[in-house]
Structure formats: structure tokens, C-alpha cells
Enzyme design. Structure first.
Site, PDB file in Angstrom:
ATOM      1  N   ASP A  84      54.130   2.412 -10.111  1.00  0.00           N
ATOM      2  CA  ASP A  84      54.223   2.653 -11.562  1.00  0.00           C
ATOM      3  C   ASP A  84      52.875   2.516 -12.273  1.00  0.00           C
ATOM      4  O   ASP A  84      52.600   3.223 -13.245  1.00  0.00           O
ATOM      5  CB  ASP A  84      55.287   1.749 -12.222  1.00  0.00           C
ATOM      6  CG  ASP A  84      55.166   0.272 -11.875  1.00  0.00           C
ATOM      7  OD1 ASP A  84      54.255  -0.088 -11.113  1.00  0.00           O
ATOM      8  OD2 ASP A  84      56.000  -0.525 -12.367  1.00  0.00           O
ATOM      9  N   ARG A  93      56.173  -6.197   0.942  1.00  0.00           N
ATOM     10  CA  ARG A  93      57.190  -7.219   0.655  1.00  0.00           C
ATOM     11  C   ARG A  93      57.879  -6.849  -0.645  1.00  0.00           C
ATOM     12  O   ARG A  93      57.305  -6.149  -1.477  1.00  0.00           O
ATOM     13  CB  ARG A  93      56.566  -8.607   0.537  1.00  0.00           C
ATOM     14  CG  ARG A  93      55.785  -8.895  -0.719  1.00  0.00           C
ATOM     15  CD  ARG A  93      54.936 -10.119  -0.593  1.00  0.00           C
ATOM     16  NE  ARG A  93      53.880  -9.904   0.397  1.00  0.00           N
ATOM     17  CZ  ARG A  93      52.724  -9.276   0.137  1.00  0.00           C
ATOM     18  NH1 ARG A  93      52.481  -8.796  -1.054  1.00  0.00           N
ATOM     19  NH2 ARG A  93      51.822  -9.101   1.074  1.00  0.00           N
ATOM     20  N   SER A 146      58.020   0.864  -7.267  1.00  0.00           N
ATOM     21  CA  SER A 146      57.071  -0.110  -7.834  1.00  0.00           C
ATOM     22  C   SER A 146      57.064  -1.443  -7.100  1.00  0.00           C
ATOM     23  O   SER A 146      57.398  -2.490  -7.657  1.00  0.00           O
ATOM     24  CB  SER A 146      57.396  -0.295  -9.308  1.00  0.00           C
ATOM     25  OG  SER A 146      57.365   0.961  -9.919  1.00  0.00           O
TER      26      SER A 146
HETATM   27  C1  BGC Z   1      55.124  -4.904  -8.012  1.00  0.00           C
HETATM   28  C2  BGC Z   1      54.156  -3.808  -8.376  1.00  0.00           C
HETATM   29  C3  BGC Z   1      54.529  -3.208  -9.707  1.00  0.00           C
HETATM   30  C4  BGC Z   1      54.720  -4.281 -10.771  1.00  0.00           C
HETATM   31  C5  BGC Z   1      55.164  -3.710 -12.094  1.00  0.00           C
HETATM   32  C6  BGC Z   1      55.262  -5.893  -9.152  1.00  0.00           C
HETATM   33  O1  BGC Z   1      56.249  -6.840  -8.840  1.00  0.00           O
HETATM   34  O2  BGC Z   1      54.702  -5.580  -6.841  1.00  0.00           O
HETATM   35  O3  BGC Z   1      54.130  -2.809  -7.384  1.00  0.00           O
HETATM   36  O4  BGC Z   1      53.529  -2.326 -10.101  1.00  0.00           O
HETATM   37  O5  BGC Z   1      55.667  -5.221 -10.334  1.00  0.00           O
HETATM   38  O6  BGC Z   1      56.362  -3.027 -11.970  1.00  0.00           O
END
Ligand code: BGC
Length: 496
Positions: A211, A173, A158
Site C-alpha cells: 500500500d 510474516r 499490505s
Molecule cells: C505492513 C506493511 C503495510 C503497513 C500499512 C504494516 O503492518 O507490514 O506492509 O504497508 O502495515 O498498511
């Protein structure tokens, strides 16, 4: 505008001394997001979503995921799902059922040790691979793990990744306070597969999944009115399905314009240029002292990781303000510790049922060794309400923006995450913000766009995406391209 109000429980303030009352009013000014501001934020959000899809790009990455279309309900089989989130690591085995929309799930959760979040990529993936190994040993007692080559793994990772195929993902990142060396700019799939190999676990990754995409697909599996998947947890983000023809940055692939592809927005990066969000000095401080300043500006105002920290910074500021008497003569050492309070601390304050806020009293004594007076607790309670309400209202702007961009008048938004599940009133406050944004008044009996609890996205969603991927591979199609066609610009996944 709308007459239905989202809950907040303002007790009587008559005993609050003038200095604290003044501070409460100033905090209200700083943290309240009126309807007009919501509308302004949504307007800019819509433009930024489009920009992210354009060739030039913008702050919001709008990452194509190569998850094509929705599940039909006919998906079957047993899949492994691994969820590497911001706080925990979870390994699941998911059996997609004979009956449409049904599944069984077996799972184990592992705490992600704090030191791993600032270690090396190898440490992270070795730890993760070890958890997968332990899970397989425990759940497949009579089998040899080395023979499990046929297992397909949906890996929920995620963080923002550039994907040119569903089983690849270059980490753009780290977010959510992670600062692990040697992974940004690299494809995380081979890194993790090598770690699995080192542990003697020969399974391959069929799909790398965000996610939010997992949440979207899992929710759509059981509720076909779902059009958006959201996470309101440690981080905050959303995914939705876009027509290929509306993604100028993929034009060069010359794919069917009607192809439906899930986009992981990565909306945490909204307003990185700081144009429209009503940021306070506390939000600015959080950004400046974070491992990635200037990134995830929206997320830093709304996501669970930051809510406790905003609250803590305000209290420290008040303590050091010579015009305010709060926690007088007390040692606030425990409160001085950065990130010592998480969103559940605010959730507990907001859940305190007592008029004199006795649960909050006990919470401050136990966690922070601070004794509070009743007026101080009233300020504390109001502050938690303000921070929690702002997070819910701004989060709703993202949902509204996707709906406006896609011209969706009615749908379900599948949502998951600790803030959505556990923070009191978050859902009702978000719903209220949507009513104000869309102008639904009391005559609208049922909100046309509703944010509802999703199915298990990182478990079932990842398994479904692995199943959808295998089906497409077996049909010789990948991402709408016949993989046997010469010159295919999208590398097909290996048939693992
Ligand atoms: C991430 C996402 C993720 C979200 C929820 C963010 O910090 O960059 O990819 O979907 O958090 O988990």
C-alpha cells in the site's frame, strides 16, 4: 525550539483530585517524547534504513519492490485493483484517463470477517477471490467472467514480502494482528491465483503491490514533488525511491546503478532490538501478548490497531491501582476485553468540543457502561492526547529519517490511512515534530517537507503499477534487465 505549537486542548485541571493529578503527571512523563528523543530516534532510524539495504541486513526489511521509476502521466487503460488491508477488502476498476494525471474509479468495499484473520490461507484467498468475482458480476453484467483473461490486476497486499519480481511475493510474516496459517514463507501470488481459478475467475496478477508503494506512485502521478508514500492506518509504513547503486544487497544482480527502484521500507520493524524507542510497560505488554512478539516494535507504538489498546491498558492499570480512585465501584467488564477500543474511540474523545467533556461521558456510558466524573474525564482526555501525540511525533521520525538518508531538503510526502485521515491533530502534531527535528523556526514560512493527503494508493496506485509493469514487459525489459538476455538473475514475469 520552534514557537508554533501543535494543538492540544488542555482544559483547567483545578478540580482534579490529587491522586488523579499525580497519575496525569506520571503519564505525561511516560508518553511525552521531547525534541532530544526525536533527534536520537531519527539518528538511529537513518542507520537502520541503511542497514536494511546492506548485504548483512537489519531489522527493517527495506524490500525492493521492482516498481521502477515514477509514472509519466501517459499511462492508459483499464485495470483491476484489489486491496487487502488490515480491516477491509476493496475491489476497484480503474480507468487511467486520456489526460495526464486523471482517472475514474469504480469500487466496492467488503468487511474482512474477524475469524478470517486467524483462519487458513485457503479461507482468506477464497473469500478474497469470491469478492473479486462478485464485483466483476456486478460491474460487467453482460459479460461472461470466464472470458476476462485480458484483465490485469494490481494486487495491493499490505504485508512484508520478499519480491524477486513484481508478480511474486513471499510473505515474510503477518503483521497487524493477522495470524493465518500456511502462508508465511510462501509466494502469495500463486496461492491467490489458484483461489481465483477455483472460483472460475481466470484473471492473473500483473503486480503485487504494497500500500505504501501504491501511495507513493499514485501521489507522484498527480504531484511530481512527492518523494515518499506513507500509510498511517491500522499499520504504519513508508516507501520511497532508491538508486540501485545504493542497495548493496542487490549488487550481485549487476544492474544499472542509476536505476530508480521503489523500496518498501517496512519500517514498522524499526527498533525490534528495543534500543532507542521510549517504550512503556503498556507497549511491552502489547508486544508480549501479540501473535508475533518481538516483531513490529515501532508499529506497535504508533499504528491505529494499537492506540486504543494502549489507552485501555492504562485505564485498567489505574482502576486496579489501590492509590487511585477511578470508576469506583463500577463493573469494568466491557473495558477488560482486549482490543475492544480502536483508534476511533480516542479520536472521538479528542474531538469532544465541550469543556465538561460531555461527549466523552456519553461515549463511556454507551460503549463501556461506565459512568465517569468530570475529573476522570479530564484524565481520560489527557491520556488520549498523550497517546495520539506520541504516535504522530514518532511517526514523523520515520519521515525525517528517509529525508535525511536521501538528503531530501524539500518534498511532499503522500500519506493515507485511517489515522492520518481521521485522528484529530495527527497531521499538525507530525508537522510540529518535523519542525523540531529539522529546526525550522517561525522564520521558515512554509515547511519544506510536508506530509499531505495522498491520492488513492491501493486503487489508482496499484493500477498505475500494473500499467507500468505491462509497458516494461512490452518493451522486453524487466527490472532494468533485458529479459531476453541469457543469465538474467531476475525471473521475468510471464506475459499475462
Ligand atoms: C505492513 C506493511 C503495510 C503497513 C500499512 C504494516 O503492518 O507490514 O506492509 O504497508 O502495515 O498498511
Amino acid at each position: 525550539m520552534a514557537t508554533r505549537k501543535a494543538p492540544s486542548r488542555r482544559g483547567s485541571m483545578h478540580d482534579v483530585p490529587k491522586d488523579l493529578m499525580q497519575q496525569i503527571q506520571q503519564l505525561e512523563q511516560q508518553f511525552t517524547v521531547p525534541t532530544e528523543k526525536l533527534l536520537e530516534v531519527v539518528d538511529r532510524f537513518v542507520g537502520e534504513l541503511k542497514k536494511g539495504l546492506s548485504k548483512e541486513g537489519g531489522s527493517i526489511p527495506m524490500n525492493p519492490t521492482w516498481v521502477i521509476g515514477y509514472p509519466t502521466g501517459d499511462e492508459k487503460g483499464t485495470y483491476l485493483a484489489l486491496d487487502l488491508g488490515g480491516t477491509n477488502l476493496r475491489v476497484c476498476e480503474v480507468e487511467l484517463g486520456e489526460e495526464s494525471g486523471q482517472y475514474d474509479i469504480y469500487q466496492s468495499k467488503y468487511r474482512l470477517p474477524e475469524e478470517i484473520k486467524s483462519g487458513t490461507g485457503e479461507q482468506l484467498f477464497d473469500y478474497t477471490a469470491e469478492c473479486v468475482k462478485q464485483f466483476l458480476i456486478a460491474n460487467h453484467e453482460d459479460e461472461d467472467i470466464r472470458d476476462m483473461k485480458e484483465l490485469h490486476l494490481g494486487f495491493t497486499f499490505s504485508y512484508p514480502c520478499t519480491q524477486n519480481a513484481i508478480d511474486h511475493g513471499v510473505l515474510q510474516r503477518w503483521t497487524k494482528g493477522f495470524d493465518i496459517s500456511g502462508v508465511e514463507g510462501k509466494d502469495v501470488v500463486p496461492m491467490f491465483e489458484e483461489a481465483l481459478e477455483r472460483k472460475g475467475v481466470p484473471i492473473k496478477i500483473t503486480a503485487l503491490v504494497n500500500d505504501t508503494t501504491g501511495t507513493l506512485i499514485a501521489s507522484a502521478y498527480t504531484d511530481p514533488t512527492t518523494k515518499i508514500g506513507c500509510i498511517f492506518g491500522t499499520g504504519c509504513n513508508a516507501a520511497y525511491v532508491e538508486d540501485m547503486g545504493s542497495i548493496p544487497k542487490l549488487e550481485h544482480l549487476a544492474l544499472d546503478p542509476n536505476l530508480q527502484i521503489a523500496i518498501n521500507c517496512e519500517w514498522g520493524a524499526f527498533d525490534n532490538e528495543c534500543v532507542v524507542l521510549p517504550r512503556t510497560t503498556y507497549d511491552k505488554h502489547i508486544d508480549k501478548t501479540s501473535p508475533r512478539p518481538g516483531q513490529q516494535i515501532f508499529e506497535k507504538m504508533v499504528a491505529g490497531l494499537y492506540l486504543g489498546e494502549i489507552f485501555r491498558l492504562v485505564l485498567i492499570d489505574l482502576y486496579h491501582n489501590p492509590d487511585v480512585k477511578i470508576f469506583e465501584g463500577q463493573n469494568i467488564e466491557a473495558l477488560e476485553e482486549p482490543y475492544s477500543l480502536d483508534a476511533s474511540f480516542l479520536a472521538e474523545i479528542e474531538s469532544d468540543p465541550w469543556e465538561n467533556l460531555m461527549d466523552t461521558h456519553a461515549l463511556f456510558e454507551k460503549t463501556l457502561n461506565i459512568t465517569t466524573t468530570e475529573p476522570e474525564r479530564k484524565l481520560i482526555r489527557r491520556l488520549a492526547e498523550l497517546i495520539g501525540t506520541r504516535a504522530a511525533r514518532l511517526s514523523a521520525c520515520g519521515v525525517a529519517a528517509i529525508c535525511k538518508k536521501k538528503k531530501i531538503d524539500s518534498c511532499h510526502v503522500g500519506a493515507d490511512g485511517s489515522v492520518f485521515d481521521k485522528y484529530p491533530h495527527f497531521q499538525a502534531r507530525g508537522a510540529q515534530a518535523l519542525r523540531e527535528i529539522f529546526g525550522w523556526d517561525a522564520s521558515v514560512r512554509q515547511d519544506p517537507i510536508q506530509i499531505v493527503k495522498s491520492e488513492d494508493g491501493s486503487g489508482v496506485g496499484a493500477a498505475l503499477i500494473a500499467a507500468l509493469t505491462l509497458k516494461r514487459i512490452n518493451e522486453g525489459i524487466h527490472a532494468g534487465v533485458n529479459v531476453k538476455r541469457k543469465n538474467s538473475l531476475i525471473p521475468p514475469p510471464e506475459n499475462k
